[in-house]
Design a protein around this motif. Sequence first.
Motif, PDB file in Angstrom:
ATOM      1  N   MET A  44       0.820  -1.204   0.000  1.00  0.00           N
ATOM      2  CA  MET A  44       0.000   0.000   0.000  1.00  0.00           C
ATOM      3  C   MET A  44       0.859   1.261   0.000  1.00  0.00           C
ATOM      4  SD  MET A  44      -3.026  -1.246   2.568  1.00  0.00           S
ATOM      5  CE  MET A  44      -3.740   0.369   2.713  1.00  0.00           C
ATOM      6  N   CYS A  45       1.953   1.232   0.733  1.00  0.00           N
ATOM      7  CA  CYS A  45       2.880   2.368   0.720  1.00  0.00           C
ATOM      8  C   CYS A  45       3.506   2.553  -0.655  1.00  0.00           C
ATOM      9  CB  CYS A  45       3.975   2.176   1.762  1.00  0.00           C
ATOM     10  SG  CYS A  45       3.399   2.344   3.448  1.00  0.00           S
ATOM     11  N   ALA A  46       3.820   1.451  -1.310  1.00  0.00           N
ATOM     12  CA  ALA A  46       4.396   1.542  -2.654  1.00  0.00           C
ATOM     13  C   ALA A  46       3.385   2.113  -3.642  1.00  0.00           C
ATOM     14  CB  ALA A  46       4.867   0.161  -3.111  1.00  0.00           C
ATOM     15  N   ILE A  47       2.129   1.711  -3.526  1.00  0.00           N
ATOM     16  CA  ILE A  47       1.097   2.262  -4.414  1.00  0.00           C
ATOM     17  C   ILE A  47       0.912   3.744  -4.145  1.00  0.00           C
ATOM     18  CG2 ILE A  47      -1.376   2.195  -4.938  1.00  0.00           C
ATOM     19  CD1 ILE A  47      -1.235  -0.836  -4.477  1.00  0.00           C
ATOM     20  N   GLY A  48       0.901   4.131  -2.878  1.00  0.00           N
ATOM     21  CA  GLY A  48       0.795   5.551  -2.542  1.00  0.00           C
ATOM     22  C   GLY A  48       1.985   6.364  -3.037  1.00  0.00           C
ATOM     23  N   THR A  49       3.174   5.788  -2.935  1.00  0.00           N
ATOM     24  CA  THR A  49       4.367   6.466  -3.443  1.00  0.00           C
ATOM     25  C   THR A  49       4.301   6.611  -4.959  1.00  0.00           C
ATOM     26  OG1 THR A  49       5.652   5.560  -1.618  1.00  0.00           O
ATOM     27  CG2 THR A  49       6.887   6.396  -3.503  1.00  0.00           C
ATOM     28  N   TRP A  50       3.833   5.564  -5.634  1.00  0.00           N
ATOM     29  CA  TRP A  50       3.687   5.649  -7.091  1.00  0.00           C
ATOM     30  C   TRP A  50       2.651   6.707  -7.474  1.00  0.00           C
ATOM     31  CZ3 TRP A  50       5.987   4.998 -11.404  1.00  0.00           C
ATOM     32  CH2 TRP A  50       5.268   5.068 -12.591  1.00  0.00           C
ATOM     33  N   ALA A  51       1.555   6.782  -6.717  1.00  0.00           N
ATOM     34  CA  ALA A  51       0.529   7.790  -7.005  1.00  0.00           C
ATOM     35  C   ALA A  51       1.084   9.201  -6.830  1.00  0.00           C
ATOM     36  CB  ALA A  51      -0.686   7.580  -6.106  1.00  0.00           C
ATOM     37  N   ALA A  52       1.926   9.394  -5.826  1.00  0.00           N
ATOM     38  CA  ALA A  52       2.530  10.718  -5.624  1.00  0.00           C
ATOM     39  C   ALA A  52       3.558  11.027  -6.702  1.00  0.00           C
ATOM     40  CB  ALA A  52       3.182  10.784  -4.245  1.00  0.00           C
ATOM     41  N   TYR A  53       4.301  10.011  -7.113  1.00  0.00           N
ATOM     42  CA  TYR A  53       5.328  10.223  -8.134  1.00  0.00           C
ATOM     43  C   TYR A  53       4.712  10.513  -9.503  1.00  0.00           C
ATOM     44  CZ  TYR A  53       9.089   9.175 -11.413  1.00  0.00           C
ATOM     45  OH  TYR A  53       9.993   9.235 -12.438  1.00  0.00           O
ATOM     46  N   SER A  54       3.705   9.737  -9.870  1.00  0.00           N
ATOM     47  CA  SER A  54       3.135   9.874 -11.210  1.00  0.00           C
ATOM     48  C   SER A  54       1.998  10.891 -11.280  1.00  0.00           C
ATOM     49  CB  SER A  54       2.624   8.518 -11.696  1.00  0.00           C
ATOM     50  OG  SER A  54       1.546   8.104 -10.893  1.00  0.00           O
ATOM     51  N   LEU A  55       1.573  11.412 -10.120  1.00  0.00           N
ATOM     52  CA  LEU A  55       0.442  12.347 -10.036  1.00  0.00           C
ATOM     53  C   LEU A  55      -0.819  11.747 -10.648  1.00  0.00           C
ATOM     54  CD1 LEU A  55       2.275  15.681 -10.922  1.00  0.00           C
ATOM     55  CD2 LEU A  55       1.729  14.774  -8.654  1.00  0.00           C
ATOM     56  N   ASP A  56      -0.979  10.432 -10.488  1.00  0.00           N
ATOM     57  CA  ASP A  56      -2.129   9.706 -11.010  1.00  0.00           C
ATOM     58  C   ASP A  56      -2.938   9.190  -9.828  1.00  0.00           C
ATOM     59  OD1 ASP A  56      -3.926   8.316 -12.549  1.00  0.00           O
ATOM     60  OD2 ASP A  56      -2.581   6.621 -12.903  1.00  0.00           O
ATOM     61  N   THR A  57      -4.152   9.702  -9.664  1.00  0.00           N
ATOM     62  CA  THR A  57      -4.960   9.322  -8.509  1.00  0.00           C
ATOM     63  C   THR A  57      -5.859   8.126  -8.772  1.00  0.00           C
ATOM     64  OG1 THR A  57      -6.684  10.896  -9.136  1.00  0.00           O
ATOM     65  CG2 THR A  57      -4.965  11.671  -7.618  1.00  0.00           C
ATOM     66  N   THR A  58      -5.839   7.578  -9.974  1.00  0.00           N
ATOM     67  CA  THR A  58      -6.716   6.449 -10.251  1.00  0.00           C
ATOM     68  C   THR A  58      -6.273   5.174  -9.542  1.00  0.00           C
ATOM     69  OG1 THR A  58      -5.500   5.918 -12.270  1.00  0.00           O
ATOM     70  CG2 THR A  58      -7.410   7.366 -12.480  1.00  0.00           C
ATOM     71  N   VAL A  59      -5.012   5.092  -9.154  1.00  0.00           N
ATOM     72  CA  VAL A  59      -4.536   3.894  -8.461  1.00  0.00           C
ATOM     73  C   VAL A  59      -4.881   3.906  -6.981  1.00  0.00           C
ATOM     74  CG1 VAL A  59      -2.660   3.483 -10.074  1.00  0.00           C
ATOM     75  CG2 VAL A  59      -2.248   4.867  -8.052  1.00  0.00           C
ATOM     76  N   THR A  60      -5.386   5.016  -6.472  1.00  0.00           N
ATOM     77  CA  THR A  60      -5.675   5.091  -5.043  1.00  0.00           C
ATOM     78  C   THR A  60      -6.896   4.268  -4.655  1.00  0.00           C
ATOM     79  OG1 THR A  60      -6.900   7.148  -5.395  1.00  0.00           O
ATOM     80  CG2 THR A  60      -4.587   7.335  -4.750  1.00  0.00           C
ATOM     81  N   TYR A  61      -7.744   3.905  -5.603  1.00  0.00           N
ATOM     82  CA  TYR A  61      -8.868   3.032  -5.291  1.00  0.00           C
ATOM     83  C   TYR A  61      -8.384   1.654  -4.861  1.00  0.00           C
ATOM     84  CZ  TYR A  61     -11.613   6.651  -7.564  1.00  0.00           C
ATOM     85  OH  TYR A  61     -12.175   7.838  -7.897  1.00  0.00           O
ATOM     86  N   SER A  62      -7.266   1.246  -5.385  1.00  0.00           N
ATOM     87  CA  SER A  62      -6.722  -0.050  -4.981  1.00  0.00           C
ATOM     88  C   SER A  62      -6.260  -0.034  -3.528  1.00  0.00           C
ATOM     89  CB  SER A  62      -5.585  -0.467  -5.901  1.00  0.00           C
ATOM     90  OG  SER A  62      -4.525   0.454  -5.805  1.00  0.00           O
ATOM     91  N   LEU A  63      -5.917   1.134  -2.998  1.00  0.00           N
ATOM     92  CA  LEU A  63      -5.530   1.224  -1.593  1.00  0.00           C
ATOM     93  C   LEU A  63      -6.699   0.850  -0.683  1.00  0.00           C
ATOM     94  CD1 LEU A  63      -3.437   4.514  -1.611  1.00  0.00           C
ATOM     95  CD2 LEU A  63      -2.604   2.176  -1.486  1.00  0.00           C
ATOM     96  N   ALA A  64      -7.871   1.368  -0.998  1.00  0.00           N
ATOM     97  CA  ALA A  64      -9.049   1.033  -0.187  1.00  0.00           C
ATOM     98  C   ALA A  64      -9.390  -0.450  -0.312  1.00  0.00           C
ATOM     99  CB  ALA A  64     -10.233   1.884  -0.617  1.00  0.00           C
TER     100      ALA A  64
END
Length: 92
Positions: A44-64
Motif C-alpha cells: 500500500m505504501c508503494a502504491i501511494g508512493t507511485w501515485a505521488a510520483y506519477s500524479l495519477d490518482t486512479t490507483v488510489t482506489y486499490s488502496l481502499a
Amino acid sequence: MTLVWVIAAVMLIAAGAITMFRLLAGPSTLDRLVALDTVVAVTMCAIGTWAAYSLDTTVTYSLAALALISFVGSVSVARFRVRDTEQDGTTR
C-alpha cells in the motif's frame, strides 16, 4: 527530487525483502500473519508512493480495496486458526 523517489523505492524494496524473509521463516502462524499484514502495508505504501510520483490518482482506489481485503483476511485467520503444537503434542 528524483533522489527522494529512488530512496523511497530502495527503502520499500528493503522493507519488502525483510518482511518476505519473516513470512517464509516465521516459526508460528501468527508470525506469518503479521508478516503478511506487513507485506500488504508495504504494498500500500508503494502504491501511494507511485501515485505521488506519477500524479495519477486512479490507483488510489486499490488502496481502499487492499485495506478492506487485508483487514477481513487477518480477522478471519485470527478468529478461526488452530493453535500451533510442538513436536511432543503440547501447545505453545
